[in-house]
Design an enzyme around this catalytic site. Sequence first.
Site, PDB file in Angstrom:
ATOM      1  N   HIS A 127      -5.527  -0.037  -1.944  1.00  0.00           N
ATOM      2  CA  HIS A 127      -5.909  -1.364  -1.476  1.00  0.00           C
ATOM      3  C   HIS A 127      -5.508  -2.378  -2.532  1.00  0.00           C
ATOM      4  O   HIS A 127      -6.215  -2.562  -3.519  1.00  0.00           O
ATOM      5  CB  HIS A 127      -7.425  -1.442  -1.239  1.00  0.00           C
ATOM      6  CG  HIS A 127      -7.864  -0.889   0.078  1.00  0.00           C
ATOM      7  ND1 HIS A 127      -9.171  -0.915   0.505  1.00  0.00           N
ATOM      8  CD2 HIS A 127      -7.152  -0.303   1.083  1.00  0.00           C
ATOM      9  CE1 HIS A 127      -9.250  -0.374   1.718  1.00  0.00           C
ATOM     10  NE2 HIS A 127      -8.040   0.021   2.082  1.00  0.00           N
ATOM     11  N   ASP A 176      -8.940   2.071   8.697  1.00  0.00           N
ATOM     12  CA  ASP A 176      -9.099   3.257   7.850  1.00  0.00           C
ATOM     13  C   ASP A 176     -10.065   4.249   8.502  1.00  0.00           C
ATOM     14  O   ASP A 176      -9.795   5.445   8.563  1.00  0.00           O
ATOM     15  CB  ASP A 176      -9.661   2.869   6.480  1.00  0.00           C
ATOM     16  CG  ASP A 176      -8.661   2.121   5.622  1.00  0.00           C
ATOM     17  OD1 ASP A 176      -7.459   2.168   5.934  1.00  0.00           O
ATOM     18  OD2 ASP A 176      -9.092   1.505   4.631  1.00  0.00           O
ATOM     19  N   HIS A 228      -5.040   6.384  -0.176  1.00  0.00           N
ATOM     20  CA  HIS A 228      -4.182   5.201  -0.044  1.00  0.00           C
ATOM     21  C   HIS A 228      -4.707   4.107  -0.948  1.00  0.00           C
ATOM     22  O   HIS A 228      -5.783   4.224  -1.529  1.00  0.00           O
ATOM     23  CB  HIS A 228      -4.040   4.766   1.415  1.00  0.00           C
ATOM     24  CG  HIS A 228      -5.237   4.087   2.023  1.00  0.00           C
ATOM     25  ND1 HIS A 228      -6.366   4.768   2.385  1.00  0.00           N
ATOM     26  CD2 HIS A 228      -5.465   2.788   2.325  1.00  0.00           C
ATOM     27  CE1 HIS A 228      -7.240   3.915   2.914  1.00  0.00           C
ATOM     28  NE2 HIS A 228      -6.717   2.691   2.878  1.00  0.00           N
ATOM     29  N   GLU A 263       0.834  -1.199   0.000  1.00  0.00           N
ATOM     30  CA  GLU A 263       0.000   0.000   0.000  1.00  0.00           C
ATOM     31  C   GLU A 263       0.867   1.247   0.000  1.00  0.00           C
ATOM     32  O   GLU A 263       1.976   1.233   0.502  1.00  0.00           O
ATOM     33  CB  GLU A 263      -0.843   0.067   1.283  1.00  0.00           C
ATOM     34  CG  GLU A 263      -1.823  -1.058   1.461  1.00  0.00           C
ATOM     35  CD  GLU A 263      -2.592  -0.908   2.784  1.00  0.00           C
ATOM     36  OE1 GLU A 263      -2.828   0.240   3.219  1.00  0.00           O
ATOM     37  OE2 GLU A 263      -2.933  -1.935   3.379  1.00  0.00           O
TER      38      GLU A 263
HETATM   39 ZN   LIG Z   1      -7.359   0.947   3.689  1.00  0.00          ZN
END
Ligand SMILES: [Zn+2]
Length: 125
Positions: free
Chosen positions: A73, A84, A71, A25
Site C-alpha cells: 500500500h 482486498d 501486497h 503496488e
Molecule cells: Zn490493498
Amino acid sequence: MNIRGISADTLSLLLIMGQESHPREFAALLSTEEGVIRNVDIIPGTIGGSASASVLFEMIPLNVGYIGSAHSHPSGAIRPSEADLAFFSRTGSCHIIVGHPYGQDDWRCFHADGTSIELEVIPDE
Ligand SMILES: [Zn+2]
C-alpha cells in the site's frame, strides 16, 4: 494448514519489493515450507506495472498450495480495502500488507475476514 510464522529473509524481501514498486503496488502469493512462509511468487505485471494490485488479484485463478498473499500500500495505510477483502476470501488465510515507507515494522498480517493476526518472524540460520 498451520502457519508458524514468516522467515525474516522473506519478510525483508517483501519490504524491498514494496520499495522497488513504489509508488505502485506489487502483489504476490505466498507458500510455506514446514509451516514457515518462505516462498514468494510475484504476480506478473505487478512490479512496475500500471494496473493496481487489486485489479490483478481478480485475474488469479484459484490455486491450491498458496496459503495467502502479500501486497503493498503505497499510501502507507496498512489495512485491507474492500477489494482486498474480496480477494482475501478466495485465497488462503494469511494476507500481508506492507506500507510506505516499508521499514522493519511497516507491515501487518490479516485473516481472510480482515482481522489483524500476529505472525511470528522466524530468524534464518
Ligand atoms: Zn490493498
